[in-house]
Design an enzyme around this catalytic site. Structure first.
Site, mmCIF file in Angstrom:
data_model
loop_
_atom_site.group_PDB
_atom_site.id
_atom_site.type_symbol
_atom_site.label_atom_id
_atom_site.label_comp_id
_atom_site.label_asym_id
_atom_site.label_seq_id
_atom_site.Cartn_x
_atom_site.Cartn_y
_atom_site.Cartn_z
ATOM 1 N N TYR A 1 -2.540 -2.906 -10.686
ATOM 2 C CA TYR A 1 -2.617 -2.733 -9.538
ATOM 3 C C TYR A 1 -1.657 -4.045 -8.729
ATOM 4 C CZ TYR A 1 -3.895 -1.879 -4.946
ATOM 5 O OH TYR A 1 -4.173 -1.610 -3.794
ATOM 6 N N SER B 1 0.828 -1.122 0.124
ATOM 7 C CA SER B 1 0.213 0.385 0.191
ATOM 8 C C SER B 1 1.030 1.305 0.022
ATOM 9 C CB SER B 1 -1.066 -0.021 0.779
ATOM 10 O OG SER B 1 -2.353 -0.834 1.186
ATOM 11 N N VAL C 1 1.029 -3.443 3.992
ATOM 12 C CA VAL C 1 1.421 -4.642 4.559
ATOM 13 C C VAL C 1 3.047 -5.553 4.866
ATOM 14 C CG1 VAL C 1 -0.587 -5.364 4.849
ATOM 15 C CG2 VAL C 1 0.299 -5.912 2.509
ATOM 16 N N TYR D 1 -4.182 4.054 7.392
ATOM 17 C CA TYR D 1 -5.906 2.809 7.826
ATOM 18 C C TYR D 1 -6.952 3.334 9.124
ATOM 19 C CZ TYR D 1 -3.444 -0.722 5.095
ATOM 20 O OH TYR D 1 -2.851 -0.918 4.085
ATOM 21 N N LYS E 1 0.593 3.042 -2.958
ATOM 22 C CA LYS E 1 -0.901 4.423 -2.877
ATOM 23 C C LYS E 1 -0.858 5.598 -3.358
ATOM 24 C CE LYS E 1 -4.309 1.487 -1.011
ATOM 25 N NZ LYS E 1 -3.173 0.296 -0.351
#
Lengths: 305, 305, 305, 305
Positions: free
Chosen positions: B189, B61, B259, B241, B64
């Site tokens: 992705y 992530s 992660v 998160y 992103k």
């Protein structure tokens, strides 16, 4: 009975102009919203119908009881119950954040897409073509028509546009609830939704559930009574989407609707009934169909409550 | 600075034994939970690191912000904002019943999988291979390393097991938010998540965001300041998160975790920082990483609040 | 600065006719939607204002930072954090069924009614009258006006109609998060929401948060810097309701709005700002106020990102 | 029938040691979990019972059908239906943010606390004492016992600790669904929950619903058949909390449970049944009670599906 059914159709005909036909797949949007038919099946194969009760429409969600039944016949109650829950009270499910709750069987139901998709994996067959063929054969036997077929253009349309179902199937996969290839399972499911049926046949199916698994003509047992009760009970609590509680009040017997405009109603031990009118209310249930069943229920005191 | 970083690593090393490494894809579960590195990048390209700060890990992530940046550079703020919302308060979304609410941009966020997947469609390119290549090149330039590559086994593992992301992508498709083939978008992705990076490079990327789009060494502008603020602001409200609010209190600068165990932290106008420690807390954030950033923030008064 | 503020008011005046004034309590509905004021406080007590910046309005949710601050000063960070969470991502909460999930601190936030009500119980005082008096005194000192008072008719109106807050308070009680009498706590809370303030005073309060607890004139420390950061960080992630993410993008500094039409903005280490314009957007934030803060942020480069 | 009931009690006795007695009010926690009774009422007033079927327990949620019935008798179907919905699928409701959705009748149900509290306002009476007296008298007549009384210590305990219900009632007030003083309404509701009853009386009540409003002994009509069906249908879809779907499968007739350990079961046109065993499952339903009803249903083929 013929007079009663004719009266009901006349009284409820104006409801066919309320609501909207399903448009989420183009093929469904082309249907004539003025169509309206009803058919009932009674003991000893006695049956009555009127209006467009011989017109064919795709089963859509009305096939869910058949999927559940075949899953029960092939895999048994324990396997079915372990995979798919039976409550209507499933909480919204989210998968946006790392820590979001896991999806479990308790969140799904055989009368809702997610549950029906999952149950396709409990139908036996070496391939999903074979599983679908077995489901089609089951439906043909129940319907008393060996020639039931899939509407190919609706099926292709569903396959092309059924991305919400793809999403649900991948969610089931992600949480380990199904493991076969999603597109194979969905192909079986989309074909099942696209089976063409009419009210006469659908009311015969409903009658067999009402008759706890015995054929109306021969009296031969086709499946155990407890499977009939399993299917019928889930129809009673969750068969009419978010309108299931209202339907229990105003009509009062187990039923399953589909966005093709059909509804099958099961009056245990007494009768099977089917209606067809394509225009839907906000819950996805046939407007005129619900009204007709309500009037039939009043006239014949069909509420099971 | 070297002494401080060494001290922080020593003080926080015992946190590497808390939490759990990500296991949802097998390849991630194989990482050594004892790994621990930190690196900071300061103005004029000055930089300091210690521990396993040269060890490579997959961005997950942490990529992103790069996807969001390239979508902004290619399609502009209006297109990005129209497609993907910026609130952390998105309500759970459900798709079980016929009448369930529609998914809209307001429900998603660039720092959450659904939003990042949607933003891949705003990256330019004739094919999704080309889009990914442009994203990889952007990341290489930001990282200052023209040799960054994808971890092929992690990529294949994500592709094989990424069914939750498939579910999200099909949900986006079902609600008309994306229209390209899901597997093409996801391939882009998944590759993006699998780019291998180390703390030194990641802190350089963070520095360029902190420096509002100017390269640390040459001072050359690489992207507009308002894009840097867009990315950084969304990191501040949603980058960690369900731990984003807590992180704002205890650390106090915008950050994005993955992660894979990496976290990049952006201290606007002052500094970029990156940590790597694979063991995660319940929110999916590196346990030791968060602790190290907290201690660094205290020591250098880095909170922006 | 005077010229800039005048320009901003002129440019944004037309926004005062967009949105709607709060109507959920009758007293709020009587306010003139054309009111529009702005005031900034800079280091050394320097301050500038224009428009209706001396007009008084009730603080409403703008008092939440004061409640949080006094709870921190009286009970400390641990007690505050243990009772009330800090995430903006709290999931919907339900209490319909026997088995519904328990409400916990993780579901609430100091910038949301439930959290602010809970924090009233961490303010010291033998009675809730005394607790409120201490909160009023704190606000007076921060505002630099020993004569701040409650608008009695708004207070009575809130007390009469505040049933949603009663519901929230009883829910907190039911889950053991608070134990004092609900009406006592709410009386303190409703009075706090009804304190009358103006932009000049509110910008002074904002400045003290920006100055990490030091008074603007004397430089005297009023509360620890870490409390200022605690308050400011929660404002950044959750101070503008469901518009917090958008506000971070377009304005870029911590702020808290109230349905009375006021917004306080904290630019750490630099400035305090307050605006007043009663007409609200769908999130409950002042339409013209948000626009004015956005223009101010652009003009003076106030984004912290 | 005596032999059958004795057999069922013997077979299911070991279930009384599973689950937990309700503890949310101290008075309920004092009950002996080993208590176990069952009673059935048949046409012509014939009735059979065994075990602790004469032991009194508080009705708790088992009183909800009585509240619904009296609301129907006093205010009619339209008023009842307009105020309180009938679906089991109500989505979680939230009131944290300014922009949260409004609570409506569609979210609530007569068999759930919120709906039952709302329905108290549709019972006639000049005061809530009078309304309760009328509800008590109705229950006495249905039960065939003019001496039914409230357990004062349970009532006081509920009143003291019933903050979840206070929260729900204030939420109903906040959204304009009820307008009488919350404490008055709740006083009526708490007293209703605290009415002491035994299985013999409860099975008589169930029989009158099964008999569509006719008294078992005299055959006199006490209320219209359509009210009986309204009550029974809502029991079928929502009477056993989140276990309603499962209960429909395994037992198959409408029922309502209470956390006092009682369950009343209505087998339309055939029978009323009541069980009492205080230890509850995770849904709040009596563990041994559900088992006993399941065995009874199998033995006498009582499923309505």
């Amino acid at each position: 009975m013929n007079a009663l059914l004719a009266q009901i159709l006349a009284d409820c005909a104006h409801y066919t102009s309320q609501g909207h036909v399903a448009t989420y797949i183009p093929e469904l949007a082309n249907v004539d919203p003025g169509k309206f038919g009803i058919h009932v099946t009674l003991p000893n194969g006695e049956n009555y119908g009127t209006g467009d009760d011989q017109d064919r429409f795709t089963m859509q969600s009305v096939v869910k009881p058949m999927i559940l039944l075949l899953a029960l016949m092939d895999s048994g109650i324990t396997a079915v119950r372990d995979l798919v829950g039976v409550e209507a009270t499933g909480k919204p499910f989210d998968a946006f954040n790392y820590s979001d709750q896991a999806l479990t069987g308790a969140h799904i139901n055989p009368m809702i897409n997610t549950g029906a998709i999952a149950l396709c994996t409990l139908i036996h067959g070496n391939t999903y073509e074979e599983r679908f063929d077995r489901l089609l054969n089951l439906t043909r036997k129940l319907a008393g028509n060996p020639n039931l077929e899939v509407d190919q253009s609706v099926y292709r349309s569903e396959k092309l546009t059924g991305n919400k179902n793809r999403a649900l199937a991948y969610m089931l996969t992600a949480y380990g609830m199904i493991s076969d290839p999603v597109e194979k399972i969905l192909d079986c499911y989309f074909k099942a939704c696209s089976i063409l049926i009419n009210c006469r046949e659908l009311s015969r199916i409903a009658y067999i559930f009402a008759n706890h698994g015995l054929f109306p003509d021969t009296g031969e047992r086709f499946f155990p009574a407890e499977y009939a009760k399993y299917v019928t009970a889930t129809m009673a609590t969750c068969g009419m989407y978010d309108g299931s509680g209202e339907f229990a009040l105003t009509v009062g017997f187990p039923a399953k609707s589909g966005v093709g405009g059909g509804i099958m109603g099961v009056i245990p031990r007494r009768m099977g009934v089917a209606v067809f009118a394509p225009s839907l209310d906000k819950h996805g249930n046939s407007v005129a169909g619900v009204q007709a069943l309500s009037q039939l229920s009043q006239a014949l005191d069909l509420s099971i409550y």
